[in-house]
Design a protein around this motif. Structure first.
Motif, PDB file in Angstrom:
ATOM      1  N   ASP A  92      43.772  51.663  45.886  1.00 50.48           N
ATOM      2  CA  ASP A  92      44.217  50.643  44.936  1.00 50.48           C
ATOM      3  C   ASP A  92      42.974  50.145  44.205  1.00 50.48           C
ATOM      4  O   ASP A  92      42.375  49.137  44.593  1.00 50.48           O
ATOM      5  CB  ASP A  92      44.910  49.517  45.693  1.00 50.48           C
ATOM      6  CG  ASP A  92      45.533  48.473  44.778  1.00 50.48           C
ATOM      7  OD1 ASP A  92      45.171  48.445  43.591  1.00 50.48           O
ATOM      8  OD2 ASP A  92      46.373  47.687  45.256  1.00 50.48           O
ATOM      9  N   PRO A  93      42.529  50.860  43.150  1.00 45.71           N
ATOM     10  CA  PRO A  93      41.257  50.507  42.513  1.00 45.71           C
ATOM     11  C   PRO A  93      41.220  49.097  41.939  1.00 45.71           C
ATOM     12  O   PRO A  93      40.168  48.448  41.977  1.00 45.71           O
ATOM     13  CB  PRO A  93      41.111  51.554  41.408  1.00 45.71           C
ATOM     14  CG  PRO A  93      41.965  52.691  41.832  1.00 45.71           C
ATOM     15  CD  PRO A  93      43.126  52.057  42.552  1.00 45.71           C
ATOM     16  N   ALA A  94      42.332  48.612  41.405  1.00 45.74           N
ATOM     17  CA  ALA A  94      42.316  47.268  40.823  1.00 45.74           C
ATOM     18  C   ALA A  94      42.065  46.224  41.912  1.00 45.74           C
ATOM     19  O   ALA A  94      41.242  45.313  41.735  1.00 45.74           O
ATOM     20  CB  ALA A  94      43.627  46.991  40.103  1.00 45.74           C
ATOM     21  N   ALA A  95      42.760  46.349  43.036  1.00 42.51           N
ATOM     22  CA  ALA A  95      42.540  45.415  44.138  1.00 42.51           C
ATOM     23  C   ALA A  95      41.136  45.574  44.705  1.00 42.51           C
ATOM     24  O   ALA A  95      40.461  44.584  45.026  1.00 42.51           O
ATOM     25  CB  ALA A  95      43.585  45.638  45.229  1.00 42.51           C
ATOM     26  N   GLY A  96      40.679  46.827  44.817  1.00 47.49           N
ATOM     27  CA  GLY A  96      39.316  47.051  45.292  1.00 47.49           C
ATOM     28  C   GLY A  96      38.298  46.427  44.364  1.00 47.49           C
ATOM     29  O   GLY A  96      37.292  45.854  44.808  1.00 47.49           O
ATOM     30  N   ALA A  97      38.533  46.516  43.050  1.00 50.66           N
ATOM     31  CA  ALA A  97      37.620  45.917  42.075  1.00 50.66           C
ATOM     32  C   ALA A  97      37.600  44.398  42.201  1.00 50.66           C
ATOM     33  O   ALA A  97      36.545  43.767  42.073  1.00 50.66           O
ATOM     34  CB  ALA A  97      38.023  46.331  40.662  1.00 50.66           C
ATOM     35  N   SER A 123      46.365  50.387  32.294  1.00 51.11           N
ATOM     36  CA  SER A 123      45.259  49.487  32.625  1.00 51.11           C
ATOM     37  C   SER A 123      45.777  48.499  33.670  1.00 51.11           C
ATOM     38  O   SER A 123      46.570  47.615  33.356  1.00 51.11           O
ATOM     39  CB  SER A 123      44.769  48.738  31.380  1.00 51.11           C
ATOM     40  OG  SER A 123      44.319  49.636  30.401  1.00 51.11           O
ATOM     41  N   ARG A 124      45.343  48.674  34.908  1.00 54.02           N
ATOM     42  CA  ARG A 124      45.848  47.860  36.016  1.00 54.02           C
ATOM     43  C   ARG A 124      44.830  46.793  36.382  1.00 54.02           C
ATOM     44  O   ARG A 124      43.626  47.046  36.372  1.00 54.02           O
ATOM     45  CB  ARG A 124      46.159  48.758  37.215  1.00 54.02           C
ATOM     46  CG  ARG A 124      47.246  49.785  36.904  1.00 54.02           C
ATOM     47  CD  ARG A 124      47.501  50.733  38.062  1.00 54.02           C
ATOM     48  NE  ARG A 124      48.610  51.624  37.768  1.00 54.02           N
ATOM     49  CZ  ARG A 124      48.500  52.768  37.106  1.00 54.02           C
ATOM     50  NH1 ARG A 124      47.309  53.155  36.676  1.00 54.02           N
ATOM     51  NH2 ARG A 124      49.556  53.522  36.874  1.00 54.02           N
ATOM     52  N   TYR A 125      45.333  45.616  36.717  1.00 53.73           N
ATOM     53  CA  TYR A 125      44.444  44.521  37.083  1.00 53.73           C
ATOM     54  C   TYR A 125      44.958  43.843  38.351  1.00 53.73           C
ATOM     55  O   TYR A 125      46.138  43.904  38.694  1.00 53.73           O
ATOM     56  CB  TYR A 125      44.336  43.499  35.947  1.00 53.73           C
ATOM     57  CG  TYR A 125      45.639  42.804  35.623  1.00 53.73           C
ATOM     58  CD1 TYR A 125      46.011  41.630  36.274  1.00 53.73           C
ATOM     59  CD2 TYR A 125      46.507  43.331  34.668  1.00 53.73           C
ATOM     60  CE1 TYR A 125      47.212  40.999  35.987  1.00 53.73           C
ATOM     61  CE2 TYR A 125      47.704  42.712  34.371  1.00 53.73           C
ATOM     62  CZ  TYR A 125      48.053  41.549  35.040  1.00 53.73           C
ATOM     63  OH  TYR A 125      49.247  40.933  34.763  1.00 53.73           O
ATOM     64  N   ALA A 126      44.021  43.201  39.053  1.00 51.55           N
ATOM     65  CA  ALA A 126      44.359  42.416  40.244  1.00 51.55           C
ATOM     66  C   ALA A 126      43.424  41.222  40.290  1.00 51.55           C
ATOM     67  O   ALA A 126      42.298  41.277  39.785  1.00 51.55           O
ATOM     68  CB  ALA A 126      44.230  43.259  41.506  1.00 51.55           C
ATOM     69  N   VAL A 127      43.901  40.153  40.882  1.00 55.11           N
ATOM     70  CA  VAL A 127      43.123  38.923  41.004  1.00 55.11           C
ATOM     71  C   VAL A 127      43.059  38.542  42.480  1.00 55.11           C
ATOM     72  O   VAL A 127      44.096  38.471  43.150  1.00 55.11           O
ATOM     73  CB  VAL A 127      43.762  37.766  40.200  1.00 55.11           C
ATOM     74  CG1 VAL A 127      42.944  36.487  40.366  1.00 55.11           C
ATOM     75  CG2 VAL A 127      43.868  38.148  38.722  1.00 55.11           C
ATOM     76  N   ALA A 128      41.847  38.325  42.979  1.00 58.59           N
ATOM     77  CA  ALA A 128      41.637  37.882  44.358  1.00 58.59           C
ATOM     78  C   ALA A 128      41.227  36.419  44.363  1.00 58.59           C
ATOM     79  O   ALA A 128      40.613  35.924  43.402  1.00 58.59           O
ATOM     80  CB  ALA A 128      40.563  38.724  45.031  1.00 58.59           C
ATOM     81  N   ASP A 129      41.569  35.722  45.454  1.00 58.35           N
ATOM     82  CA  ASP A 129      41.075  34.357  45.623  1.00 58.35           C
ATOM     83  C   ASP A 129      39.789  34.398  46.446  1.00 58.35           C
ATOM     84  O   ASP A 129      39.258  35.466  46.761  1.00 58.35           O
ATOM     85  CB  ASP A 129      42.144  33.454  46.246  1.00 58.35           C
ATOM     86  CG  ASP A 129      42.525  33.849  47.669  1.00 58.35           C
ATOM     87  OD1 ASP A 129      41.795  34.648  48.309  1.00 58.35           O
ATOM     88  OD2 ASP A 129      43.568  33.365  48.154  1.00 58.35           O
ATOM     89  N   ALA A 130      39.287  33.236  46.809  1.00 54.80           N
ATOM     90  CA  ALA A 130      37.995  33.148  47.489  1.00 54.80           C
ATOM     91  C   ALA A 130      38.022  33.742  48.893  1.00 54.80           C
ATOM     92  O   ALA A 130      36.960  33.990  49.476  1.00 54.80           O
ATOM     93  CB  ALA A 130      37.536  31.693  47.544  1.00 54.80           C
ATOM     94  N   THR A 131      39.198  34.010  49.439  1.00 56.53           N
ATOM     95  CA  THR A 131      39.299  34.650  50.760  1.00 56.53           C
ATOM     96  C   THR A 131      39.409  36.166  50.647  1.00 56.53           C
ATOM     97  O   THR A 131      39.397  36.864  51.661  1.00 56.53           O
ATOM     98  CB  THR A 131      40.523  34.133  51.527  1.00 56.53           C
ATOM     99  OG1 THR A 131      41.725  34.637  50.918  1.00 56.53           O
ATOM    100  CG2 THR A 131      40.559  32.617  51.556  1.00 56.53           C
ATOM    101  N   GLY A 132      39.551  36.687  49.425  1.00 55.53           N
ATOM    102  CA  GLY A 132      39.743  38.115  49.228  1.00 55.53           C
ATOM    103  C   GLY A 132      41.195  38.530  49.148  1.00 55.53           C
ATOM    104  O   GLY A 132      41.486  39.708  48.933  1.00 55.53           O
ATOM    105  N   ALA A 133      42.114  37.583  49.301  1.00 54.06           N
ATOM    106  CA  ALA A 133      43.542  37.903  49.206  1.00 54.06           C
ATOM    107  C   ALA A 133      43.923  38.142  47.748  1.00 54.06           C
ATOM    108  O   ALA A 133      43.476  37.425  46.851  1.00 54.06           O
ATOM    109  CB  ALA A 133      44.377  36.772  49.787  1.00 54.06           C
TER     110      ALA A 133
END
Length: 306
Positions: A282-287, A15-25
């Motif tokens: 990279d589905p987690a980053a894409g999500a 189960s992979r996760y990613a977190v983006a900030d308000a700029t999409g980074a």
């Protein structure tokens, strides 16, 4: 930190996760043990709850919006899944968007109508989303029925063939390299270890056994090499079906099964030619980036929207 946008790709192996900030980074990412969306199964539900707890514990701050892609997700169970996610992640229900893992992968690569995708991991499924939001799915019925070309199918096909050989001859013969690799990955040296792994009900562990087949092929095991080519043909078949039924568009092939051996991708390319694509995904980053987009436009996942 400022607003967080959480993306999760929850599959059988991890189960992979990613977190983006308000700029999409992407500002954080990680993985916890695999899970799925089969919440009607009490054991599977507990596994999902554990994965969600691990993801929530790693968050750098509260999520303003989240997109979850889950293997095995059924929209009919959305309320149950949403309740688990929202409680674990302290997320308001109207800020959560849930997809199955294949739709998440598709939307990371294509706008609706642009192409097809075949995702081959522990299992395999093909998908096309048309511009009106209609879904064309092929495969995806689980390793007990089919999942031809997936990691789970490769592993079970190899185990089945090995034990037929042992029944016939009492020894693995020219499949000795495969037997050694399978036993090593099972953590033992015989049938009790293989039986315990296969019948434990852990799809992810079965899928991981496909690595043994790839290792045996690299070591010169002819059966394993032939099986990997057959896996490529099985995956190419789904690509041909999508193009036949959904239109003459490119087909993206993704997932861990393709990383087992270059033989699989080469076989697919030989069958489908230039319409076969093998994008980095990279589905987690894409999500996470979709979560940011959805926070600004809730209609993004409705029919007719990219």
């Amino acid at each position: 930190m400022s607003a967080c946008y959480l993306g999760c790709d929850i599959g059988g192996t991890a189960s992979r996760y990613a977190v983006a900030d308000a700029t999409g980074a992407i500002v954080a990412r990680g993985a916890v043990p695999g899970a799925g969306g089969l919440v009607h199964d009490p054991a599977a539900r507990k596994v999902l709850e554990a994965a969600l707890a691990g993801i929530a514990g790693a968050m750098p701050g509260p999520a303003a919006s989240a997109v979850f892609g889950l293997t095995g997700y059924d929209p009919q169970t959305r309320s149950e899944v949403a309740d688990l996610v929202c409680r674990a992640c302290a997320l308001p229900p109207d800020k959560l968007f849930i997809l199955d893992d294949i739709e998440l992968a598709y939307r990371c690569l294509f706008a609706p109508g642009e192409g097809h995708i075949v995702a081959a991991g522990t299992g395999v499924i093909g998908l096309h989303i048309d511009v009106d939001g209609g879904r064309l799915r092929v495969g995806g019925r689980g390793m007990l029925i089919d999942d031809g070309g997936s990691a789970g199918w490769i592993a079970l096909s190899a185990i089945r063939a090995l034990y037929r050989r042992l029944d016939e001859d009492g020894a693995p013969g020219d499949m000795a390299r495969l037997a050694e690799a399978l036993y090593r990955h099972a953590g033992g040296s015989g049938w009790p270890d293989i039986r315990a792994l296969v019948y434990a009900g852990d799809r992810g562990r079965i899928g991981e056994m496909a690595r043994a087949v790839a290792e045996a092929a690299e070591a010169g095991d002819d059966f394993s090499a032939t099986l990997l080519r057959k896996a490529g043909r099985e995956l190419a078949r789904l690509g041909h079906l999508l193009r036949k039924r959904g239109g003459d568009r490119p087909v993206a092939f993704t997932g861990g099964a393709l990383r087992l051996s270059p033989v699989i991708g080469a076989t697919i390319a030989g069958s489908l030619g230039d319409c076969a694509r093998f994008p980095a995904l990279d589905p987690a980053a894409g999500a996470a980036k979709l979560a940011l987009t959805a926070s600004r436009n809730r209609n993004v996942f409705r029919p007719g929207n990219p």
